[in-house]
Design a protein around this motif. Structure first.
Motif, PDB file in Angstrom:
ATOM      1  N   ILE A  44       0.833  -1.203   0.000  1.00  0.00           N
ATOM      2  CA  ILE A  44       0.000   0.000   0.000  1.00  0.00           C
ATOM      3  C   ILE A  44       0.866   1.252   0.000  1.00  0.00           C
ATOM      4  O   ILE A  44       0.600   2.223  -0.729  1.00  0.00           O
ATOM      5  CB  ILE A  44      -0.947  -0.016   1.211  1.00  0.00           C
ATOM      6  CG1 ILE A  44      -1.959  -1.158   1.078  1.00  0.00           C
ATOM      7  CG2 ILE A  44      -1.676   1.320   1.351  1.00  0.00           C
ATOM      8  CD1 ILE A  44      -2.851  -1.339   2.288  1.00  0.00           C
ATOM      9  N   GLN A  45       1.938   1.245   0.819  1.00  0.00           N
ATOM     10  CA  GLN A  45       2.811   2.415   0.888  1.00  0.00           C
ATOM     11  C   GLN A  45       3.427   2.736  -0.474  1.00  0.00           C
ATOM     12  O   GLN A  45       3.546   3.899  -0.856  1.00  0.00           O
ATOM     13  CB  GLN A  45       3.930   2.158   1.909  1.00  0.00           C
ATOM     14  CG  GLN A  45       3.473   1.727   3.296  1.00  0.00           C
ATOM     15  CD  GLN A  45       3.100   2.867   4.213  1.00  0.00           C
ATOM     16  OE1 GLN A  45       3.556   3.979   4.018  1.00  0.00           O
ATOM     17  NE2 GLN A  45       2.272   2.596   5.191  1.00  0.00           N
ATOM     18  N   MET A  63       2.284   2.368  -3.357  1.00  0.00           N
ATOM     19  CA  MET A  63       1.352   2.894  -4.350  1.00  0.00           C
ATOM     20  C   MET A  63       1.457   4.407  -4.469  1.00  0.00           C
ATOM     21  O   MET A  63       1.130   4.984  -5.510  1.00  0.00           O
ATOM     22  CB  MET A  63      -0.072   2.473  -4.003  1.00  0.00           C
ATOM     23  CG  MET A  63      -0.308   0.973  -4.118  1.00  0.00           C
ATOM     24  SD  MET A  63      -2.016   0.500  -3.839  1.00  0.00           S
ATOM     25  CE  MET A  63      -2.768   1.238  -5.297  1.00  0.00           C
ATOM     26  N   LEU A  64       1.924   5.058  -3.406  1.00  0.00           N
ATOM     27  CA  LEU A  64       2.089   6.515  -3.457  1.00  0.00           C
ATOM     28  C   LEU A  64       3.079   6.898  -4.546  1.00  0.00           C
ATOM     29  O   LEU A  64       2.763   7.673  -5.455  1.00  0.00           O
ATOM     30  CB  LEU A  64       2.543   7.034  -2.096  1.00  0.00           C
ATOM     31  CG  LEU A  64       2.791   8.546  -2.005  1.00  0.00           C
ATOM     32  CD1 LEU A  64       1.493   9.318  -2.204  1.00  0.00           C
ATOM     33  CD2 LEU A  64       3.417   8.909  -0.658  1.00  0.00           C
ATOM     34  N   THR A  83      -2.920   3.333   7.645  1.00  0.00           N
ATOM     35  CA  THR A  83      -2.411   3.145   6.284  1.00  0.00           C
ATOM     36  C   THR A  83      -3.557   3.016   5.286  1.00  0.00           C
ATOM     37  O   THR A  83      -3.530   3.616   4.202  1.00  0.00           O
ATOM     38  CB  THR A  83      -1.516   1.895   6.227  1.00  0.00           C
ATOM     39  OG1 THR A  83      -0.358   2.118   7.017  1.00  0.00           O
ATOM     40  CG2 THR A  83      -1.090   1.582   4.804  1.00  0.00           C
ATOM     41  N   THR A  84      -4.559   2.228   5.628  1.00  0.00           N
ATOM     42  CA  THR A  84      -5.690   2.010   4.726  1.00  0.00           C
ATOM     43  C   THR A  84      -6.485   3.301   4.534  1.00  0.00           C
ATOM     44  O   THR A  84      -6.943   3.598   3.421  1.00  0.00           O
ATOM     45  CB  THR A  84      -6.605   0.900   5.285  1.00  0.00           C
ATOM     46  OG1 THR A  84      -5.822  -0.277   5.499  1.00  0.00           O
ATOM     47  CG2 THR A  84      -7.733   0.575   4.314  1.00  0.00           C
ATOM     48  N   LEU A 133      -4.681   5.398   2.074  1.00  0.00           N
ATOM     49  CA  LEU A 133      -4.893   4.918   0.706  1.00  0.00           C
ATOM     50  C   LEU A 133      -6.233   5.408   0.164  1.00  0.00           C
ATOM     51  O   LEU A 133      -6.327   5.811  -1.004  1.00  0.00           O
ATOM     52  CB  LEU A 133      -4.842   3.389   0.692  1.00  0.00           C
ATOM     53  CG  LEU A 133      -5.025   2.724  -0.676  1.00  0.00           C
ATOM     54  CD1 LEU A 133      -3.863   3.068  -1.590  1.00  0.00           C
ATOM     55  CD2 LEU A 133      -5.156   1.216  -0.526  1.00  0.00           C
ATOM     56  N   CYS A 134      -7.272   5.380   0.999  1.00  0.00           N
ATOM     57  CA  CYS A 134      -8.582   5.892   0.570  1.00  0.00           C
ATOM     58  C   CYS A 134      -8.478   7.363   0.177  1.00  0.00           C
ATOM     59  O   CYS A 134      -9.023   7.781  -0.863  1.00  0.00           O
ATOM     60  CB  CYS A 134      -9.607   5.731   1.690  1.00  0.00           C
ATOM     61  SG  CYS A 134     -10.078   4.041   2.067  1.00  0.00           S
ATOM     62  N   LEU A 179      -0.374   7.722   5.502  1.00  0.00           N
ATOM     63  CA  LEU A 179       0.431   6.558   5.137  1.00  0.00           C
ATOM     64  C   LEU A 179       1.693   6.490   5.987  1.00  0.00           C
ATOM     65  O   LEU A 179       2.108   5.413   6.429  1.00  0.00           O
ATOM     66  CB  LEU A 179       0.792   6.631   3.646  1.00  0.00           C
ATOM     67  CG  LEU A 179      -0.348   6.399   2.650  1.00  0.00           C
ATOM     68  CD1 LEU A 179       0.099   6.732   1.231  1.00  0.00           C
ATOM     69  CD2 LEU A 179      -0.851   4.959   2.716  1.00  0.00           C
ATOM     70  N   ILE A 203      -7.382   3.361  -7.541  1.00  0.00           N
ATOM     71  CA  ILE A 203      -6.564   3.102  -6.352  1.00  0.00           C
ATOM     72  C   ILE A 203      -7.408   2.460  -5.251  1.00  0.00           C
ATOM     73  O   ILE A 203      -6.924   1.627  -4.473  1.00  0.00           O
ATOM     74  CB  ILE A 203      -5.928   4.420  -5.850  1.00  0.00           C
ATOM     75  CG1 ILE A 203      -4.899   4.942  -6.873  1.00  0.00           C
ATOM     76  CG2 ILE A 203      -5.270   4.242  -4.485  1.00  0.00           C
ATOM     77  CD1 ILE A 203      -4.380   6.332  -6.557  1.00  0.00           C
ATOM     78  N   VAL A 229      -8.038  -1.117  -1.396  1.00  0.00           N
ATOM     79  CA  VAL A 229      -8.423  -1.023   0.010  1.00  0.00           C
ATOM     80  C   VAL A 229      -8.638  -2.422   0.593  1.00  0.00           C
ATOM     81  O   VAL A 229      -8.402  -2.658   1.787  1.00  0.00           O
ATOM     82  CB  VAL A 229      -9.690  -0.153   0.160  1.00  0.00           C
ATOM     83  CG1 VAL A 229     -10.261  -0.244   1.576  1.00  0.00           C
ATOM     84  CG2 VAL A 229      -9.369   1.300  -0.184  1.00  0.00           C
TER      85      VAL A 229
END
Length: 399
Positions: A31-32, A34-35, A91-92, A95-96, A114, A172, A176
């Motif tokens: 997830i991290q 993805m930034l 973190t989630t 992401l949202c 994040l 993105i 989730v």
């Protein structure tokens, strides 16, 4: 009787727990990552400069770094196993926000969440891996770290296939589900960790006597910090700007450039896993020496090669330079016994902090000059690996 309720021994090797915490690290770093993987899309949609991209990375990396040593220091005295799923909740949520942001400052807020999630996750997760290792610290730390590296490499690949291919920021949000799965997994790991702590509460406190005097210990920590600087300043150029470098120099599409970034990150994951067990066998200092200084010939050559040589060199660099981190963490934990959370928080925090500062500085310099110039400058950083010769041999001292 399930594993969570079995009697536990501090010298028992829990492979399933190590694999589970590695899987949690995979989800977290997936997830991290993805930034940074969505930077080409965000740059186009929000008309970002390289300095603004560096600013997003700085916010993420600084929030990920500042809290980690404090959390590690506190949890050394007061372990909090359930920080693991709470960190994943942050973190989630970040992401949202990344999938829904419609202005630049919301991207900064998403990056901050994040970072908070990451700073909460790493110290406690590193402690779980060590507690389950039965003395095979390098193997456990490598397995834990390689989970994160695999997540970091899978992020750009899936972003390329799902987000960049359709040029849709909202896609993105499909990921989730990864955060939800990770929250469930980390809740189970936290339950095991809490049971492990209760089962071993009767044992005497671990000795915290330093193997060397304070001056020598501080000097060794300073050298390790310089090595972290050289490694992660260089890694920041690759993680944040390698795809842009390939697009600018070789006129690649965004999708192709991100796939080559995935290849680099996959090689980082492989190198990370190899470094820990080798350090258990031959000594951490030798792994650190080879990893940092050994990458220098390849980093120096990379800015002057064609596309396919650049790709091959980037993979070799990833394999070599990534093998040091697990060895550095375990070396520092042996240098300062009984401070597992503090050391993990300090060095993960230093890693994130250096990466964030580097991303901001390199982005600013790239705006003023060119991406090719910053890659030439960064190619000299692994030469700082020569400082490894000044580190004391902790394993020999213990013997």
């Amino acid at each position: 009787m399930n594993q969570q309720n079995k009697p536990l021994a501090s010298n028992q090797f829990f492979l399933s727990i190590i694999l589970m915490v590695a899987a949690g690290h995979l989800c977290n770093d997936f997830i991290q990552s993805m930034l940074t993987a969505t930077y080409p899309l965000l740059e186009e949609k929000f008309s970002l400069t390289f300095a603004q991209i560096g600013g997003i990375s700085l916010v993420y990396q600084m929030t990920a770094s500042i809290l980690q040593p404090a959390i590690g220091f506190y949890t050394d005295k007061h372990p909090k196993p359930y920080l693991l799923p709470l960190g994943m909740v942050a973190t989630t949520f970040g992401l949202c926000m990344l999938g829904l942001a419609n202005q630049f400052y919301w991207l900064l807020v998403a990056a901050a969440f994040l970072g908070v999630g990451s700073s909460t996750f790493h110290p406690e997760a590193s402690r779980v891996a060590r507690n389950a290792s039965a003395g095979r610290f390098g193997l456990a730390q490598s397995a834990f770290q390689v989970g994160g590296n695999l997540g970091s490499s899978l992020g750009p690949l899936l972003v390329s296939l799902v987000v960049l291919k359709y040029n849709r920021q909202s896609h993105i949000l499909w990921f989730v589900a990864v955060g939800v799965v990770a929250i469930i997994l980390l809740s189970r790991i936290s339950a095991w960790s809490a049971h492990h702590l209760r089962a071993n509460a009767h044992k005497a406190a671990q000795s915290r006597a330093l193997p060397y005097d304070k001056r020598k210990t501080v000097c060794a920590l300073f050298i390790l910090s310089v090595l972290i600087f050289s490694k992660y300043f260089y890694m920041a150029s690759m993680n944040n700007y390698f795809s842009f470098y390939l697009i600018e120099k070789f006129a690649l599409t965004k999708e192709s450039a991100v796939l080559f970034l995935f290849m680099f990150l996959a090689s980082v994951a492989i190198g990370t896993f190899v470094g820990g067990p080798i350090g258990d066998r031959i000594g951490r200092k030798y792994v650190i020496w080879f990893s940092i200084l050994g990458a220098a010939p390849f980093t120096l050559a990379l800015p002057y090669t064609n596309l396919w040589a650049t790709v091959v060199l980037s993979c070799v660099i990833g394999l070599v330079i990534s093998s040091a981190f697990a060895a550095i963490i375990v070396y520092a934990q042996e240098l300062i016994p009984g401070r597992v959370g503090l050391i993990a928080g300090l060095f993960f925090g230093l890693m994130f902090g250096m990466s964030g500062i580097a991303a901001a500085i390199l982005g600013y310099v790239a705006d003023k000059t060119s991406l090719q110039l910053i890659f030439k400058f960064c190619s000299y950083l692994p030469l700082l690996g020569v400082l490894t010769v000044l580190l004391p041999d902790v394993e020999r001292y213990k013997r």
